[in-house]
Design a protein around this motif. Sequence first.
Motif: not given
Length: 142
Positions: A124-128, A18-22, A5-8
Motif C-alpha cells: 500500500c503506497f502513501y506517496r503524499s 520531493e520528486a526524487s523520492f522512490r 510493515e511500514p517503510y519510507s
Amino acid sequence: MSNPEPYSFVSSDPALGEASFRPYLPLTLVYQQRSLTASGLLDTGASVNVLPYSVGVELGYEWERQTTALRLTGNLAQYEARVVLVQAIVGRFEPVQLVFAWTQATNVPLILGQVNFFMEFNVCFYRSQLQFEIGLKSVASE
C-alpha cells in the motif's frame, strides 16, 4: 492487510527535492550459502522482477549455467536475461522464493515487479506521505 510493515520512500537525487523520492525496499537475497543485503525498487508497472548482472554474480550465479532464457521489453530489450530463483527475506516476514530475470544490464536497479513480488506481498503506497506498507499475501483458510 494484516500486520503490515511500514517503510519510507528514499531520495535518489537530493537536487530534485520531493520528486526524487522512490519506494526502495531493503531486503536480503539468499542463494545457496551466500546472502546479500540490497534495496529493490517497487515497480507496479514492471511485469517481472529484475536482477542486475553484478548482483547475480555476487550471489554466486554463473551466466553460462543458467539455461532458461527470457526476453525483456522496454529499456532492457537489448540485453539478454536468464531466469533465476532467489530466496528473499523482507523485514520480519518468512523468506519467500522470488523469480528474477537476471539481466546482463549493469545500469539497472534491482526491480521488484508483478511476477512475482506483487504476487507474494500486498503493498500500500502513501506517496503524499512518502511512506508505503508491506504485508504478506493473505492465504484463504479452508
